[in-house]
Design a protein around this motif. Structure first.
Motif, PDB file in Angstrom:
ATOM      1  N   THR A   1     -25.241  18.092  10.593  1.00 34.15           N
ATOM      2  CA  THR A   1     -25.842  17.672   9.222  1.00 34.15           C
ATOM      3  C   THR A   1     -26.285  18.787   8.355  1.00 34.15           C
ATOM      4  O   THR A   1     -26.893  19.616   8.725  1.00 34.15           O
TER       5      THR A   1
ATOM      6  N   LEU B   1     -27.088  20.559   4.332  1.00 34.10           N
ATOM      7  CA  LEU B   1     -27.548  20.111   3.065  1.00 34.10           C
ATOM      8  C   LEU B   1     -27.343  21.491   2.101  1.00 34.10           C
ATOM      9  O   LEU B   1     -27.752  22.506   2.675  1.00 34.10           O
TER      10      LEU B   1
ATOM     11  N   ALA C   1     -24.607  16.619   2.728  1.00 31.13           N
ATOM     12  CA  ALA C   1     -25.092  16.404   1.687  1.00 31.13           C
ATOM     13  C   ALA C   1     -25.491  17.268   0.698  1.00 31.13           C
ATOM     14  O   ALA C   1     -25.618  18.550   1.116  1.00 31.13           O
TER      15      ALA C   1
ATOM     16  N   THR D   1     -19.171  13.885   0.303  1.00 33.14           N
ATOM     17  CA  THR D   1     -20.413  14.463   0.477  1.00 33.14           C
ATOM     18  C   THR D   1     -21.501  13.370  -0.274  1.00 33.14           C
ATOM     19  O   THR D   1     -21.014  12.451  -0.919  1.00 33.14           O
ATOM     20  N   LEU D   2     -22.606  13.183   0.242  1.00 33.05           N
ATOM     21  CA  LEU D   2     -23.702  12.275  -0.306  1.00 33.05           C
ATOM     22  C   LEU D   2     -24.516  13.298  -1.360  1.00 33.05           C
ATOM     23  O   LEU D   2     -25.015  14.361  -0.927  1.00 33.05           O
ATOM     24  N   THR D   3     -24.446  12.629  -2.509  1.00 32.96           N
ATOM     25  CA  THR D   3     -25.285  13.271  -3.327  1.00 32.96           C
ATOM     26  C   THR D   3     -26.731  12.951  -3.623  1.00 32.96           C
ATOM     27  O   THR D   3     -26.924  11.751  -3.833  1.00 32.96           O
ATOM     28  N   VAL D   4     -27.761  13.749  -3.725  1.00 31.41           N
ATOM     29  CA  VAL D   4     -29.123  13.257  -3.712  1.00 31.41           C
ATOM     30  C   VAL D   4     -29.720  14.258  -4.956  1.00 31.41           C
ATOM     31  O   VAL D   4     -29.438  15.325  -5.267  1.00 31.41           O
TER      32      VAL D   4
ATOM     33  N   VAL E   1     -31.592  11.949   2.781  1.00 31.06           N
ATOM     34  CA  VAL E   1     -30.418  12.493   3.653  1.00 31.06           C
ATOM     35  C   VAL E   1     -30.595  12.386   5.034  1.00 31.06           C
ATOM     36  O   VAL E   1     -29.713  11.907   5.869  1.00 31.06           O
TER      37      VAL E   1
ATOM     38  N   GLU F   1     -29.588   8.683   6.054  1.00 28.87           N
ATOM     39  CA  GLU F   1     -28.423   8.301   6.004  1.00 28.87           C
ATOM     40  C   GLU F   1     -27.392   9.175   6.854  1.00 28.87           C
ATOM     41  O   GLU F   1     -26.364   8.713   7.401  1.00 28.87           O
TER      42      GLU F   1
END
Length: 236
Positions: free
Chosen positions: A6, A8, A32, A44-47, A64, A67
């Motif tokens: 994982t 970031l 992320a 990608t996961l956007t935060v 993150v 998820e």
């Protein structure tokens, strides 16, 4: 085959951060990105996260973790510039750049280290700059923030190195991004002359180095400053 992790990437909505995030996705990781606006690459996961605000960073990390799972690789890339000569530089020009670039790194690394300590595994990659050690006229604030990352990574290495956590610094040189595209042609040519490789770097040059130094095969490298600058900074 790399272990899927994982990841970031802060500031992953454009430029170098975007390329780094895309490279991790291509390598099969769960990725992320933080962004103040816009979004990261496909997959990608956007935060949303504000680098100067611990609560905002904590909320982003929590999302993150829910998820994708605990963050195993952190790339601290988010940064700003407010270039101007020292004599014209306001106190805010200085403190805002330090608080975002260096303070933001402190906030995200501190938050990520909790999960890394628990897992006894972590890769922390800080994106610095050739000007961090080489200097840059009109960049007292930015250069100071980027030089600070070196001492930061080395102290983290001494504190956390025995727990399977590495902390390294990547120092890009001149890279073809939106930031360099606005420079006048003559200035670009002048810069190229000072680079032994004879060209600006690409965002992929940087992404390659980041993904490698955070890989399973680079587990015995920590506290290093890795220049990716075509030979511009040599020895700096």
């Amino acid at each position: 085959m790399e272990t899927p992790r994982t990841v970031l990437v802060t500031g992953g909505n454009r430029g170098i951060g975007y390329a780094i995030a895309a490279r991790y996705v291509a390598a099969g990781h769960r990725v992320a990105v933080t962004a103040r606006s816009g979004a990261g690459p496909d997959g990608t996961l956007t935060v949303h996260a504000e680098m100067t605000d611990s609560a905002s960073i904590d909320a982003a990390f929590t999302t993150v973790e829910q998820e994708l799972g605990p963050i195993e690789i952190l790339v601290a890339n988010a940064g700003i510039t407010k270039d101007t000569l020292l004599m014209r530089m306001s106190e805010d020009d200085f403190t805002s750049v330090i608080d975002t670039n260096l303070g933001g790194t402190f906030r995200v690394v501190k938050r990520a280290s909790k999960g890394m300590l628990k897992a006894r595994f972590g890769r922390i990659v800080l994106i610095s700059s050739v000007v961090g050690l080489y200097g840059g006229a009109g960049q007292v604030n930015y250069s100071a923030s980027k030089a600070g990352l070196v001492g930061f990574a080395r102290s983290v290495t001494r504190e956390l190195g025995a727990r399977g956590i590495t902390a390294n610094v990547i120092a890009p040189g001149f890279v073809e991004t939106d930031m360099t595209a606005v420079l006048p042609e003559a200035q670009q040519a002048e810069y190229k002359k000072s680079i032994p490789a004879g060209r600006f770097g690409t965002v992929d040059d940087i992404a390659d180095a980041v993904v490698w130094v955070s890989s399973d095969s680079a587990g015995y490298i920590s506290g290093a400053v890795i220049p990716v600058d075509g030979g511009l900074g040599m020895g700096h």
